[in-house]
Enzyme design. Structure first.
Site, PDB file in Angstrom:
ATOM      1  N   HIS A  37      24.335 -13.798   7.296  1.00 20.46           N
ATOM      2  CA  HIS A  37      23.799 -12.640   6.589  1.00 20.46           C
ATOM      3  C   HIS A  37      23.822 -12.907   5.085  1.00 20.46           C
ATOM      4  O   HIS A  37      24.580 -13.750   4.609  1.00 20.46           O
ATOM      5  CB  HIS A  37      24.684 -11.402   6.795  1.00 20.46           C
ATOM      6  N   TYR A  38      23.052 -12.146   4.317  1.00 16.03           N
ATOM      7  CA  TYR A  38      23.413 -11.958   2.912  1.00 16.03           C
ATOM      8  C   TYR A  38      23.964 -10.543   2.754  1.00 16.03           C
ATOM      9  O   TYR A  38      23.693  -9.653   3.568  1.00 16.03           O
ATOM     10  CB  TYR A  38      22.288 -12.255   1.938  1.00 16.03           C
ATOM     11  N   THR A  39      24.747 -10.344   1.694  1.00 16.60           N
ATOM     12  CA  THR A  39      25.405  -9.048   1.533  1.00 16.60           C
ATOM     13  C   THR A  39      24.433  -7.961   1.101  1.00 16.60           C
ATOM     14  O   THR A  39      24.613  -6.789   1.463  1.00 16.60           O
ATOM     15  CB  THR A  39      26.548  -9.152   0.507  1.00 16.60           C
ATOM     16  N   GLU A 102      29.061 -13.235   6.076  1.00 15.53           N
ATOM     17  CA  GLU A 102      28.323 -12.588   4.991  1.00 15.53           C
ATOM     18  C   GLU A 102      28.346 -13.511   3.768  1.00 15.53           C
ATOM     19  O   GLU A 102      29.411 -13.973   3.347  1.00 15.53           O
ATOM     20  CB  GLU A 102      28.951 -11.243   4.634  1.00 15.53           C
ATOM     21  N   HIS A 144      20.417 -13.075  10.483  1.00 13.02           N
ATOM     22  CA  HIS A 144      20.451 -11.669  10.901  1.00 13.02           C
ATOM     23  C   HIS A 144      19.038 -11.190  11.228  1.00 13.02           C
ATOM     24  O   HIS A 144      18.816 -10.451  12.191  1.00 13.02           O
ATOM     25  CB  HIS A 144      21.059 -10.835   9.773  1.00 13.02           C
ATOM     26  N   ASP A 154      17.603 -10.645   6.026  1.00  9.14           N
ATOM     27  CA  ASP A 154      18.593 -11.602   5.533  1.00  9.14           C
ATOM     28  C   ASP A 154      18.901 -12.721   6.535  1.00  9.14           C
ATOM     29  O   ASP A 154      18.773 -12.524   7.731  1.00  9.14           O
ATOM     30  CB  ASP A 154      19.882 -10.865   5.146  1.00  9.14           C
TER      31      ASP A 154
END
Length: 250
Positions: A37-39, A102, A144, A154
């Site tokens: 994921h990215y945050t 993340e 994700h 993401d």
């Protein structure tokens, strides 16, 4: 909250920063998916606070800051709450089967930018370490947006999936036994139907609308054809999908 620093053989120092947001995995449930994921928040500190806030009901197993620091929030044998509604290769309870990482980046909403090399090196080191403990197939190391293309973007088109594959993480044409893409990709119009069938063979969930098909195409392009995420199906997309599906089903 006090932070405990532990060290793994390849991932270096890992900072323990426990989140209360987790549960038990179902008995006998294998850990066989890794979701990146990215945050998507304005800072890593904001993301870390949210992932550890009991009122947020979200968490991940790890968070990796832009400076390369790795935080462990949830033990790998526990079920973190990172994936949400989605499907990959027929699995509809991705949280129970997965480890979630993340990666700090403001994302498309707050100023999406390239991931620093020191951060990506930590992603590689941590993931290689996880793969020594968990039997996760390359085809189940995903974005994700791969498992939830209707909702998520993401980690996006700037995430260096090819670099990860060159380090033994995930699938990429030309890496680790996956065939190269044919040099004779046709520029002629392509019927999308075969491409959509290949997307399901790779792992994407079925789509029942043109909008859903377009979102799956964009998710595919964000992962495997990052220079053009138009959502249009062309010969290059079809060729990449054929190579990936062949690597998974052989």
């Amino acid at each position: 909250m006090g932070e405990k620093i532990t060290k793994t053989r390849s991932a270096g120092n890992i900072i323990s920063h426990p989140s209360p947001n987790f549960g038990d995995r179902p008995d006998g449930c294998p850990i066989d998916i890794l979701v990146l994921h990215y945050t998507g928040m304005q800072s890593g500190a904001d993301a870390l606070e949210r992932l550890c806030d009991p009122e947020s009901s979200v968490s991940s197993h790890y968070l990796i800051e832009e400076d390369g620091r790795i935080f462990q929030l949830v033990d790998e044998d526990k079920r973190a709450w990172h994936a949400g509604l989605g499907i990959w290769q027929g699995c509809q309870d991705v949280n129970s089967h997965s480890i979630g990482i993340e990666i700090v980046n403001p994302g498309h909403e707050y100023g999406y930018r390239p991931f620093p090399e020191i951060q990506i090196q930590s992603v590689i080191d941590l993931t290689q370490d996880i793969l020594k403990r968990q039997e996760i197939p390359a085809s189940r190391i995903i974005a994700h947006s791969d498992m939830a293309p209707d909702r998520k973007e993401d980690p996006g088109e700037l995430f260096p999936w090819q670099q990860l594959a060159e380090n033994g993480i995930g699938l990429w044409p030309g890496c680790h036994g996956v065939a190269e893409i044919s040099s004779g990709i046709s520029g002629a119009a392509v019927s999308p139907d075969e491409f959509y069938r290949l997307l399901e063979a790779i792992g994407y969930g079925p789509a029942d609308s043109d909008e859903g098909k377009a979102k799956r195409t964009i998710a595919f392009q964000r992962h495997w054809r990052q220079n053009d995420i138009s959502g249009n199906v062309d010969g290059e997309c079809l060729a990449i999908a054929k190579v990936l599906a062949s690597a998974i089903t052989r």
